[in-house]
Structures are given as structure tokens and as C-alpha cells.
Design a protein around this motif. Structure first.
Motif, short mmCIF file in Angstrom:
data_model
loop_
_atom_site.label_atom_id
_atom_site.label_comp_id
_atom_site.label_asym_id
_atom_site.label_seq_id
_atom_site.Cartn_x
_atom_site.Cartn_y
_atom_site.Cartn_z
N PHE A 365 0.84 -1.20 0.00
CA PHE A 365 0.00 0.00 0.00
C PHE A 365 0.88 1.25 0.00
O PHE A 365 0.63 2.19 -0.76
CB PHE A 365 -0.93 0.01 1.21
CG PHE A 365 -1.89 1.17 1.21
CD1 PHE A 365 -3.13 1.05 0.64
CD2 PHE A 365 -1.53 2.40 1.76
CE1 PHE A 365 -4.02 2.14 0.61
CE2 PHE A 365 -2.39 3.49 1.74
CZ PHE A 365 -3.64 3.35 1.15
N TYR A 369 0.59 3.82 -3.01
CA TYR A 369 -0.03 5.09 -2.64
C TYR A 369 0.94 6.26 -2.84
O TYR A 369 0.58 7.28 -3.45
CB TYR A 369 -0.48 5.01 -1.17
CG TYR A 369 -1.15 6.26 -0.65
CD1 TYR A 369 -2.45 6.57 -1.02
CD2 TYR A 369 -0.50 7.10 0.25
CE1 TYR A 369 -3.09 7.71 -0.52
CE2 TYR A 369 -1.13 8.23 0.75
CZ TYR A 369 -2.42 8.54 0.36
OH TYR A 369 -3.04 9.66 0.86
N ILE A 386 -4.91 -2.74 -1.14
CA ILE A 386 -5.18 -1.35 -1.49
C ILE A 386 -6.57 -0.88 -1.05
O ILE A 386 -6.73 0.28 -0.70
CB ILE A 386 -5.00 -1.12 -3.01
CG1 ILE A 386 -5.82 -2.12 -3.82
CG2 ILE A 386 -3.54 -1.23 -3.38
CD1 ILE A 386 -5.69 -1.95 -5.32
N PHE A 429 -7.31 5.83 -1.63
CA PHE A 429 -6.28 5.25 -2.48
C PHE A 429 -6.57 5.53 -3.95
O PHE A 429 -5.70 6.01 -4.69
CB PHE A 429 -6.18 3.74 -2.27
CG PHE A 429 -5.25 3.06 -3.24
CD1 PHE A 429 -3.89 3.01 -2.99
CD2 PHE A 429 -5.73 2.51 -4.43
CE1 PHE A 429 -3.01 2.40 -3.89
CE2 PHE A 429 -4.86 1.89 -5.33
CZ PHE A 429 -3.51 1.85 -5.06
#
Length: 512
Positions: A365, A369, A386, A429
Motif C-alpha cells: 500500500f 499510494y 489497497i 487510495f
């Protein structure tokens, strides 16, 4: 057998051998007069975890250090730290630093304090808090992240909260303590830590008081010759709200690093932390950034895996909640993560197309991100997670009683557990990912085909990447999220080497 910490001291002999360390002493005369023989012998005995220099600068000394040093292993005594040391190319390449102290006793104590193998950190969660007196106000938990207490704490500073579970003090270590909390402007707090030896649990040997203005930096409890319990109390006065989180404990290396030599930490105004470590490697592109996965034991992950790449690398870790909060936080917090990466790129003289972000599971992540905001040359991830809102939602039926921290992540970011909160966290996200320019980024993704945390993560990313003609390398592995980690890790490393070779001319043999 526990690995011992190997120290090379060039200069006088301090006789600091312990059960955890191996000290090798070399005189200035040996360095100057027996260069080749000395170098061969020291290389054979090494590598050294710590090199302490107590002799003046010389060309022969620097030739020896060029062979023996690695980043953050070499420290020059302050009496010899002159312009010749400070400006030498090796100082930047190996991150050599001055070893500073106030007096002789402090010098010896500092050497003992920082020379130990391994790293360690843990925490006492807020579930172990209890009120120590009557309180006319409101008290409630925000999951496992925070205990909210609002009301009148009185006009005089007095104890109101204690912890039923103690932190452990480990003998012969400097112990760093960092409490998570925030307070409203009208409230003043204080922490009191009492040290009670484990064999005399009813006897308090030392007390450490930290007033609010002193809590900006962690408390560091000096080395003690015995194991002990650290008893925690919180005092308060005034009217308002106190938000209490976990209390962290780490083995400290004083000013030489967090967890490991060269490690650093960042805390925002909410006392939310991340840790990071930068290794310049061979100072040639690219810079490889690795976001740690979920880790209940605090400290750095992936050091040896990234070091084997023989290229510049950074490790970033998230010590919040039970094992990490997925690198999300305040604007201040997230900006700081981007800033430390950009600062190292600039220090190396690299461009954005000389940056690779990577991570496994929770770390994926962070890589994806922040990759959406940094436009790296490549992103390498395994077991991508995610849709954090969906992961929390899945706990109800897909993974009952499994990974409760996902609910804490949801509440921490959206202040609710509703369907709208779930969607908002997912959107956090996708708003970044769908708007990013991926046309010049290579993706290497290994994923679990039956992932029970975020089943559709890969198939949701793929259309966006295809539209932008991003290059995508993929490998699906049968199983759920926590099945067959070795295969995912193997593909993670293989993808890394493929990108390093194809885009930067770095062969696997060179890296190893």
C-alpha cells in the motif's frame, strides 16, 4: 547461537568486552607500519559492525577504512574529527560520523550502550489502561488505537491513569520510551515511569518524571545492571480531552540511530511516527525504497534483502497500532514520508526515473499510494493490499476475528465504521492512483489468486494501468493472503533483479 556484535577499535585499548560483543584492538603503529598484512587479517576477521577510530587522519588509515567500512559503521572520536575526515569522499560514501561525548566516563558508557547485536521494540496497548481515581467525565475506547477521556481533571497535577501491564526493561540496554497521546489546550499532563527490578517487584529503584514540554522527545532510561519492570502512570490537570494511545519501548542507540545504526524516526504533531533508514550503497541509480509489511515487533524489515541489491536503498516502517497503520496519516505525516524520499534522491543527485518503490502486503500500500504521488520508474509489490475499507469490511464474514487492526485503520482515518466510511477509505487510495501518470512506470506485481484480504486488488489496478500503457509484469500464486509467502518473496526479488538489469544495467551477480 546468538550473533555477537563485532567491534574494531583503532587506537587505545578500552577493555570493553562483554558476552554480546567481540572487540578487536589495533594500534596506530600497526595501521601505519603493517598495512597489507593488517588489512588481510582484519578482512578475514570481519565484517565489523562498529569501527571506532581514536587516531589522527592519515592516508593509510583511510585506505584501511575504505576496505573495512560499511555505511554507519565507522565513528571517529571527537578529538580527531577534523576537516580532513569531514571532507573526505569516504565520509559521505560510508556515512562516517563523529563520536561525541562530554567526558571520559560518558565516552565509555556510550560505547557500552550502542554496541549490541540486533534490534528490538514493543509496546503496551491502551487496553491495559485503568483510571486510578474517581473521574467525573466521559471515557470511551476508539478501538485499539485510543482511549478518549473528557472532563475535569482538577486544578492540581494528580495521577489519574496507570497501566496494568508493564513495559520490560532489559538490562545493559538504554531503553527508549515514547507514549502516544494528544491533549486539548486547557489540559496539562505528565508521565511518571518507575523502575522496579524483576526480582524485587515491590521495590522502586528509580523514578523518571517527564513533564509535558519534555515529552517532545522520547525518554531514554540509562543502562541498568538488572532486568526490571517499567511502571507507567499518567498525571493530569485542567478541563478538556486527553486521547491516549500505546506506549512504545525500544532498545536505543542514543544519537547514533533508531533501532539500528543510522536509523531515524519522524513524529508529527499528533505524535504519529514512522521510522526510516537510508543506505547509499554504491551511490549509482536507482534508489530502492522498501516499505515494511505488517510487523508487531517494532524495528526495520528487509535490511539484508535490500542490501544484497548493492544499490542505494531506503527502509520505511510504520510502528503504529498493533503492527502498522498502512502509512496513512495527517497531511503533515504523509508529506514527511514523501519528503524523506525526495531528500535522499536529491542527495544522491538522482531524478524521479531513478526511483523504485516496493513493499510486501501492508508495504505494498505504501509503495503504490506514494508511488502515485512520486512517479517512480518502477513499483515492485507482493500481495497487494489497497482497498483498506473493504479489508475491514471483510472481517465480518470473510475472515471472522482475523486482522482486527483493519477496523482500527478504518476508524483512525474515517472516524467511523459505516458503509460510507468503508467507501471513503477505499477512495482515498483510488483518488491518488487513478489520477497518476503511469505511462513511464513499470509495475511488477506478485499476488495471491484467492486473496481473502483484498481479492480484487490486482484486477482493479490492471485496467487503469492498461489504459495508460504502463508496463506490467505479473505473477499469480494459488492461495489466500497468508499462504505461500516464500514464493511471493521469491518473485518479489526476481522482479527487482529483472528491472535493475533491464533499466539500469545491474546484473544479478553484481548485486550479490
Amino acid at each position: 547461537m546468538v550473533k555477537k556484535f563485532k567491534v574494531l577499535q583503532i587506537g587505545s585499548t578500552d577493555n570493553l568486552q562483554t558476552d554480546e560483543t567481540i572487540w578487536r584492538y589495533v594500534s596506530e603503529e600497526e595501521v601505519l607500519e603493517e598495512q597489507e598484512e593488517m588489512q588481510f587479517q582484519l578482512e578475514k576477521e570481519g565484517p565489523y559492525d562498529f569501527i571506532y577510530v581514536k587516531v589522527p587522519y592519515s592516508n593509510k588509515l583511510m585506505k584501511l577504512l575504505e576496505v573495512l567500512s560499511e555505511p554507519y559503521t565507522t565513528y571517529v572520536d571527537q578529538r580527531y574529527w577534523d576537516k580532513a575526515f569531514r571532507t573526505h569522499d569516504l565520509t559521505r560514501k560510508y556515512c562516517m560520523l563523529c563520536f561525541e561525548y562530554q567526558n571520559e566516563d560518558e565516552r565509555l558508557e556510550k560505547l557500552k550502550a550502542v554496541t549490541f547485536p540486533g534490534q528490538y521494540g514493543d509496546k503496551v496497548q491502551l487496553i491495559h489502561c485503568k483510571l486510578t481515581r474517581y473521574f467525573d467525565g466521559t471515557v470511551h475506547y476508539e478501538g485499539n488505537e485510543a482511549l478518549m477521556i473528557s472532563g475535569d481533571f482538577g486544578d492540581n497535577m494528580a495521577p489519574f491513569l496507570s497501566w496494568k501491564q508493564h513495559l520490560g526493561y532489559d538490562k545493559d540496554k538504554v531503553i527508549q520510551v515514547w507514549p502516544e497521546y494528544t491533549v486539548s489546550d486547557e489540559v496539562e499532563i505528565m508521565f511518571v515511569y518507575r523502575l522496579a527490578p524483576t526480582n524485587e517487584s515491590h521495590t522502586v529503584k528509580e523514578t523518571f518524571v517527564r513533564k509535558q514540554d519534555e515529552l517532545i522527545t522520547p525518554l531514554e532510561i540509562p543502562r541498568q545492571p538488572h532486568d526490571a519492570h517499567i511502571l507507567i502512570s499518567m498525571y493530569a490537570k485542567g478541563k478538556g480531552t486527553i486521547r491516549v494511545g500505546a506506549v512504545h519501548k525500544r532498545w536505543s542507540r542514543l544519537d547514533l540511530g533508531q533501532f539500528i545504526l543510522g536509523g531515524k524516526r519522524y513524529a508529527d504533531s499528533n505524535r504519529d511516527e514512522f521510522i526510516y533508514y537510508f543506505n547509499p550503497g554504491d551511490m549509482q541509480p536507482p534508489l530502492n525504497v522498501y516499505f515494511s509489511g505488517y510487523r508487531s515487533a517494532e524495528g526495520f524489515e528487509g535490511f539484508y534483502m535490500m542490501k544484497k541489491l548493492n544499490a542505494p536503498f531506503m527502509l520505511i516502517g510504520d510502528p503504529r497500532l498493533e503492527g502498522g497503520a498502512f502509512y496513512l496519516g495527517s497531511e503533515e505525516y504523509e508529506q514527511a514520508i514523501k519528503q524523506v524520499i525526495e531528500e535522499k534522491l536529491e542527495a544522491l543527485g538522482f531524478q524521479r526515473n531513478e526511483l523504485i518503490l516496493s513493499g510486501l502486503s501492508m508495504g505494498s500500500f505504501g509503495a503504490l499510494y506514494y508511488g502515485a504521488q512520486l512517479n517512480p520508474a518502477a513499483i515492485v509489490v507482493g500481495k497487494p493490499l489497497i482497498n483498506l475499507g473493504t479489508i475491514a469490511e471483510n472481517m465480518a464474514l470473510v475472515r471472522p476475528e482475523d486482522f482486527g487492526t483493519s477496523l482500527d485503520v478504518l476508524y483512525k482515518n474515517e472516524k467511523g465504521l459505516t458503509s460510507a466510511s468503508i467507501q471513503q477509505l477505499n477512495d482515498k487510495f483510488w483518488q491518488q492512483f487513478s489520477q497518476a501518470d503511469w505511462s513511464h512506470t513499470t509495475f511488477a506485481i506478485s499476488y495471491m489468486a484467492h486473496d481473502d484480504y483484498d481479492k480484487h486488488a490486482f484486477e482493479m489496478m490492471l485496467p487503469i494501468l492498461s489504459r495508460q500503457q504502463a508496463r506490467v509484469m505479473q505473477r499469480g500464486v494459488p492461495g489466500r493472503h497468508n499462504d505461500d509467502t516464500p514464493t511471493i518473496t521469491s518473485w518479489f526479488v526476481n522482479f527487482y533483479h529483472m528491472i535493475l538489469e533491464s533499466q539500469y544495467g545491474r546484473g544479478r551477480k553484481d548485486a550479490e
